[in-house]
Design a protein around this motif. Structure first.
Motif: not given
Length: 269
Positions: A178-182
């Motif tokens: 999720a951090f990467l997608y953000r």
């Protein structure tokens, strides 16, 4: 290893990701997949029609026929489910994919000698690309390990850890996507500010992520690869300097700590 009848208590995204991976890559090892939830008939019908699984609200009636039971509900629902499941279990292998739920809680509420495990996969399981961390309870035998490794092999790569390591690494492998997608979201927004279309921005960012991941997969450290992109005093160095000045490493570590702390809180709620 005998073909497995696998009962999923929970029909959310993670349950779907795992069963999708299994049916795509390990179908020869599966006798039947049964998916249940408490009330959402529409969701159960969706999974039944899409994957050909058995779908039911009456999970209690399915426990006896199951070889393996997967607790795939939210962390706060696990304790109640274990209490309900306890009187019905008779030697089945039980594991959970809920954050913050260790094997100790499972053994506390299930009959003595029940083989249990805790697994932390991520949603890339549906593509066979999950990174799954797992640990076993005290009563697990070789045949249960073979079953779990079959399941995990069907959804990606896997690493055995201690229970405490899984608690600490939950954010790194489970939540960090999720951090990467953000990060990707912000880069796409930035690219679009320079006049490219949404589709162009998406192709650029996905291609950059994919190529960078391939470079990492070759085995060199992130620091060496970073230096390979960075000319001293150059444009990339200027961008990295801003990240350091804004304490990007500390920010990311704080995000990991907050994720882990919340996972432990949710398990107690």
């Amino acid at each position: 290893m005998k073909k497995q009848t696998i009962l999923f208590l929970g029909a959310g995204r993670m349950a779907e990701a795992i069963l999708s991976g299994l049916l795509t890559r390990k179908r020869e090892n599966i006798e039947e997949i049964i998916v249940t939830n408490r009330s959402n008939q529409e969701r159960l019908a969706e999974l039944r029609d899409k994957y050909g699984v058995t779908a039911t609200n009456d999970w209690r009636a399915q426990v006896e026929k199951a070889d393996t039971i997967v607790l795939a509900m939210k962390p706060g629902q696990v304790r109640e489910s274990l209490i309900e499941l306890g009187p019905l279990v008779n030697g089945q292998f039980v594991f959970t994919v809920a954050a913050g739920i260790g094997t100790g809680m499972m053994e506390q509420h299930l009959p003595a000698g029940t083989p249990v495990a805790w697994v932390m996969p991520n949603t890339a399981a549906s593509l066979g690309a999950s990174v799954s961390l797992y640990t076993y309870g005290q009563a697990v035998k070789a045949e249960h390990k073979a079953v779990l490794e079959m399941i995990l092999d069907g959804i990606g790569i896997y690493e055995e850890c201690t229970e405490e390591q899984i608690h600490q690494l939950t954010a790194v492998t489970g939540s960090a996507p999720a951090f990467l997608y953000r990060f990707a979201e912000v880069l796409e927004e930035t690219a679009r500010e320079f006049g490219v279309s949404e589709e162009q921005a998406r192709r650029m960012i996905v291609g950059m992520f994919y190529g960078s991941a391939l470079m990492l997969q070759q085995g060199q450290s992130p620091a060496i690869l970073r230096d390979g992109v960075t000319t001293p005093g150059g444009a990339t160095a200027a961008g990295l300097r801003v990240m350091e000045e804004r304490e990007f490493p500390a920010l990311l570590k704080s995000a990991v700590e907050a994720t882990n702390a919340r996972a432990k809180e949710m398990a107690k709620e």
